[in-house]
Design an enzyme around this catalytic site. Structure first.
Site, PDB file in Angstrom:
ATOM      1  N   TRP A  31      31.810  50.386  36.053  1.00  0.00           N
ATOM      2  CA  TRP A  31      31.313  49.222  35.724  1.00  0.00           C
ATOM      3  C   TRP A  31      29.882  48.774  36.308  1.00  0.00           C
ATOM      4  CZ3 TRP A  31      33.760  44.418  38.704  1.00  0.00           C
ATOM      5  CH2 TRP A  31      33.223  43.118  38.249  1.00  0.00           C
ATOM      6  N   ASP A  57      36.396  56.106  34.094  1.00  0.00           N
ATOM      7  CA  ASP A  57      36.456  54.740  33.278  1.00  0.00           C
ATOM      8  C   ASP A  57      34.893  53.913  33.154  1.00  0.00           C
ATOM      9  OD1 ASP A  57      38.308  52.779  32.244  1.00  0.00           O
ATOM     10  OD2 ASP A  57      37.320  51.692  33.578  1.00  0.00           O
ATOM     11  N   TYR A  62      29.897  47.278  29.587  1.00  0.00           N
ATOM     12  CA  TYR A  62      29.326  47.481  30.882  1.00  0.00           C
ATOM     13  C   TYR A  62      27.805  47.932  30.807  1.00  0.00           C
ATOM     14  CZ  TYR A  62      34.042  48.046  32.747  1.00  0.00           C
ATOM     15  OH  TYR A  62      35.493  47.817  32.970  1.00  0.00           O
ATOM     16  N   HIS A 134      39.999  46.510  25.474  1.00  0.00           N
ATOM     17  CA  HIS A 134      39.646  45.797  26.646  1.00  0.00           C
ATOM     18  C   HIS A 134      40.211  44.612  26.935  1.00  0.00           C
ATOM     19  CE1 HIS A 134      35.542  46.009  29.418  1.00  0.00           C
ATOM     20  NE2 HIS A 134      36.914  45.357  30.239  1.00  0.00           N
ATOM     21  N   ASN A 165      44.418  44.445  30.402  1.00  0.00           N
ATOM     22  CA  ASN A 165      44.476  42.956  30.518  1.00  0.00           C
ATOM     23  C   ASN A 165      45.517  42.535  29.382  1.00  0.00           C
ATOM     24  OD1 ASN A 165      42.548  42.535  32.635  1.00  0.00           O
ATOM     25  ND2 ASN A 165      40.896  43.414  31.097  1.00  0.00           N
ATOM     26  N   GLN A 186      45.765  48.695  31.845  1.00  0.00           N
ATOM     27  CA  GLN A 186      44.869  48.476  32.775  1.00  0.00           C
ATOM     28  C   GLN A 186      44.573  47.000  33.354  1.00  0.00           C
ATOM     29  OE1 GLN A 186      40.164  49.139  33.816  1.00  0.00           O
ATOM     30  NE2 GLN A 186      40.874  50.783  32.464  1.00  0.00           N
ATOM     31  N   SER A 216      39.342  46.736  40.066  1.00  0.00           N
ATOM     32  CA  SER A 216      39.147  46.059  41.274  1.00  0.00           C
ATOM     33  C   SER A 216      40.189  46.238  42.172  1.00  0.00           C
ATOM     34  CB  SER A 216      38.765  44.647  40.839  1.00  0.00           C
ATOM     35  OG  SER A 216      37.559  44.496  40.109  1.00  0.00           O
ATOM     36  N   LEU A 218      40.216  46.960  45.324  1.00  0.00           N
ATOM     37  CA  LEU A 218      39.700  46.450  46.647  1.00  0.00           C
ATOM     38  C   LEU A 218      39.239  44.824  46.253  1.00  0.00           C
ATOM     39  CD1 LEU A 218      37.544  49.495  47.951  1.00  0.00           C
ATOM     40  CD2 LEU A 218      39.916  48.780  48.578  1.00  0.00           C
ATOM     41  N   ARG A 278      31.158  56.555  50.268  1.00  0.00           N
ATOM     42  CA  ARG A 278      32.445  55.743  50.213  1.00  0.00           C
ATOM     43  C   ARG A 278      33.502  56.175  49.130  1.00  0.00           C
ATOM     44  NH1 ARG A 278      29.651  49.569  50.642  1.00  0.00           N
ATOM     45  NH2 ARG A 278      29.591  49.562  52.699  1.00  0.00           N
TER      46      ARG A 278
HETATM   47  N1  LIG Z   1      39.447  46.299  32.554  1.00  0.00           N
HETATM   48  C1  LIG Z   1      38.797  45.576  33.163  1.00  0.00           C
HETATM   49  O1  LIG Z   1      38.703  44.183  32.611  1.00  0.00           O
HETATM   50  C2  LIG Z   1      37.870  45.730  34.465  1.00  0.00           C
HETATM   51  C3  LIG Z   1      37.304  44.606  35.085  1.00  0.00           C
HETATM   52  C4  LIG Z   1      36.612  45.063  36.226  1.00  0.00           C
HETATM   53  C5  LIG Z   1      36.720  46.399  36.700  1.00  0.00           C
HETATM   54  N2  LIG Z   1      37.318  47.283  35.992  1.00  0.00           N
HETATM   55  C6  LIG Z   1      37.009  48.875  36.495  1.00  0.00           C
HETATM   56  O2  LIG Z   1      37.507  48.865  37.654  1.00  0.00           O
HETATM   57  C7  LIG Z   1      36.500  49.667  38.329  1.00  0.00           C
HETATM   58  C8  LIG Z   1      36.452  49.373  39.681  1.00  0.00           C
HETATM   59  O3  LIG Z   1      36.206  47.825  39.792  1.00  0.00           O
HETATM   60  P1  LIG Z   1      35.454  47.248  41.187  1.00  0.00           P
HETATM   61  O4  LIG Z   1      33.956  47.978  41.221  1.00  0.00           O
HETATM   62  O5  LIG Z   1      35.309  45.862  41.308  1.00  0.00           O
HETATM   63  O6  LIG Z   1      36.155  47.888  42.521  1.00  0.00           O
HETATM   64  P2  LIG Z   1      36.594  47.755  44.007  1.00  0.00           P
HETATM   65  O7  LIG Z   1      36.870  48.987  44.636  1.00  0.00           O
HETATM   66  O8  LIG Z   1      37.662  46.522  44.032  1.00  0.00           O
HETATM   67  O9  LIG Z   1      35.133  46.734  44.254  1.00  0.00           O
HETATM   68  C9  LIG Z   1      33.927  47.649  44.625  1.00  0.00           C
HETATM   69  C10 LIG Z   1      33.272  46.780  45.592  1.00  0.00           C
HETATM   70  O10 LIG Z   1      33.125  46.856  46.629  1.00  0.00           O
HETATM   71  C11 LIG Z   1      32.224  47.176  47.497  1.00  0.00           C
HETATM   72  N3  LIG Z   1      32.509  47.791  48.851  1.00  0.00           N
HETATM   73  C12 LIG Z   1      32.091  47.548  50.096  1.00  0.00           C
HETATM   74  N4  LIG Z   1      32.554  48.381  51.005  1.00  0.00           N
HETATM   75  C13 LIG Z   1      33.297  49.125  50.418  1.00  0.00           C
HETATM   76  C14 LIG Z   1      33.934  50.353  50.974  1.00  0.00           C
HETATM   77  N5  LIG Z   1      34.235  50.747  52.060  1.00  0.00           N
HETATM   78  N6  LIG Z   1      34.601  51.048  49.983  1.00  0.00           N
HETATM   79  C15 LIG Z   1      34.610  51.011  48.706  1.00  0.00           C
HETATM   80  N7  LIG Z   1      33.831  49.769  48.177  1.00  0.00           N
HETATM   81  C16 LIG Z   1      33.260  49.033  48.977  1.00  0.00           C
HETATM   82  C17 LIG Z   1      31.352  48.137  46.561  1.00  0.00           C
HETATM   83  O11 LIG Z   1      30.099  47.993  46.891  1.00  0.00           O
HETATM   84  P3  LIG Z   1      29.004  49.418  46.973  1.00  0.00           P
HETATM   85  O12 LIG Z   1      29.128  49.588  45.674  1.00  0.00           O
HETATM   86  O13 LIG Z   1      27.561  48.783  47.589  1.00  0.00           O
HETATM   87  O14 LIG Z   1      29.817  50.417  47.732  1.00  0.00           O
HETATM   88  C18 LIG Z   1      31.636  47.559  45.324  1.00  0.00           C
HETATM   89  O15 LIG Z   1      30.819  46.406  44.961  1.00  0.00           O
HETATM   90  C19 LIG Z   1      35.261  49.252  37.579  1.00  0.00           C
HETATM   91  O16 LIG Z   1      34.207  50.231  37.780  1.00  0.00           O
HETATM   92  C20 LIG Z   1      35.834  49.346  36.206  1.00  0.00           C
HETATM   93  O17 LIG Z   1      35.767  50.719  35.654  1.00  0.00           O
HETATM   94  C21 LIG Z   1      37.820  46.973  34.840  1.00  0.00           C
END
Ligand SMILES: NC(=O)c1ccc[n+]([C@@H]2O[C@H](COP(=O)([O-])OP(=O)(O)OC[C@H]3O[C@@H](n4cnc5c(N)ncnc54)[C@H](OP(=O)(O)O)[C@@H]3O)[C@@H](O)[C@H]2O)c1
Length: 308
Positions: A31, A57, A62, A134, A165, A186, A216, A218, A278
């Site tokens: 993403w 994924d 995106y 999606h 979703n 998902q 997401s 985290l 990370r």
């Molecule tokens: N199906 C859907 O509707 C939908 C919606 C949203 C996401 N997704 C999927 O879910 C995936 C993950 O979502 P997400 O990016 O929101 O995941 P997340 O792991 O919840 O959040 C990642 C964010 O946390 C930050 N972060 C800060 N400290 C961190 C640490 N120690 N370790 C890891 N992350 C840290 C990252 O910043 P840094 O990059 O600076 O480390 C990044 O901005 C997406 O890439 C996508 O494939 C799907």
């Protein structure tokens, strides 16, 4: 002591997805991938694969938020694959279609077939291993969505079919027309967003064998704020995660991911960080000796109440 051992939860390092795909128990998400050069993106994908995150994924939507952002993340991943031909064989490639900026959803047969063909082109690959709807398009019948997905599968353009979703009823309705269960669902799922534990999404997956891909995991970084500055539910959850991280000599991220990994449905958290160190560090989650009591402590902090 024996009781403590017995209460330690099991965490698997790999799972099957659909008929015969094997995937690591952590996935990597694209993403936030768009906006860098190919070499930088290749380092992230390579780091994720080296860490065992074999499911990659992405989604056609995106990319940057402007009108030209659509397809950017897929195109960058396609460029990474073209520049590093060995990578494609190491990954289970998942993408999604059905969101159109401004519409907001379209899962008509004609649109989905065109969207999938465009994804294949951008990804520079012959086949998508997992094609996901999606978000549900409330204006297209489940029969038509199934028809599109079955046509794509029959043509060899996609291997497995997944949803994102979707409510359990929406998945079930689609499955009636597909004639088989979807390979994956998902939902948003983290220690802060625990709805899938109670809305039937995880139960439906356990009934059919669908794999849960937690987006997401985290809370998009919301679980990583400074403990002193957090408020409300986030503060309560972070406090428990930090207590457990201290007790087990690990970090908050590992405990938050272990909370998801320990669920008996075999949840696969999708790691979203763009920082290679990370990505690798996330695998510490496999070694967190989370117990039944720990797991419920996290859940109860998120619910804001003890379980009845
Ligand atoms: N199906 C859907 O509707 C939908 C919606 C949203 C996401 N997704 C999927 O879910 C995936 C993950 O979502 P997400 O990016 O929101 O995941 P997340 O792991 O919840 O959040 C990642 C964010 O946390 C930050 N972060 C800060 N400290 C961190 C640490 N120690 N370790 C890891 N992350 C840290 C990252 O910043 P840094 O990059 O600076 O480390 C990044 O901005 C997406 O890439 C996508 O494939 C799907």
């Amino acid at each position: 002591m024996l009781e403590q051992e017995n209460n330690r939860l099991t965490i698997s390092r790999s799972h099957t997805l659909g008929t015969d795909l094997s995937v690591g128990a952590l996935a990597y998400g694209c993403w936030r991938l768009a906006g860098t050069g190919v070499d930088e993106a290749a380092v992230k994908i390579g780091t994720a694969l080296d860490a065992g995150m074999t499911l990659i994924d992405t989604a056609d939507i995106y990319g940057g938020s402007g009108p030209d952002g659509f397809g950017e993340a897929e195109a960058l991943l396609g460029d990474v694959l073209a520049a590093n031909p060995t990578l494609r064989g190491r990954m289970v490639l998942a993408t999604k279609g059905g969101i159109v900026r401004g519409l907001p959803y379209n899962s008509t047969k004609d649109y989905l077939i065109r969207a999938c063909e465009a994804s294949l082109k951008r990804l520079k690959t012959d086949v998508i291993d997992l094609y996901q709807i999606h978000r549900p398009d409330l204006l297209t019948g489940h029969d038509e969505v199934a028809d599109a997905l079955l046509a794509l599968q029959y043509q060899g353009k996609i291997r497995e079919i997944g949803v994102s979703n979707h409510t359990p009823d929406q998945s079930r309705a689609l499955e009636t027309h597909l004639g088989f269960p979807v390979a994956s669902q998902q939902p948003e799922f983290s220690a802060l967003e625990i709805s899938p534990l109670f809305d039937g999404v995880l139960d439906h997956a356990m009934a059919t064998g669908a794999r849960i891909l937690a987006w997401s995991p985290l809370a998009g970084g919301g679980l990583l704020s400074d403990a002193a500055e957090a408020t409300g539910k986030a503060k309560a959850v972070i406090t428990v995660l930090d207590r457990l991280a201290n007790a087990y000599g690990t970090d908050r991220t590992a405990v938050a991911l272990a909370f998801l990994l320990a669920h008996p449905s075999g949840v696969i958290p999708i790691i979203g960080t763009q920082t290679p160190a990370r990505i690798t560090a996330a695998t510490a989650a496999f070694d967190v000796p989370l117990t039944r009591r720990d797991w419920y402590d996290i859940l109860e902090a998120s619910r804001g109440a003890r379980m009845p």
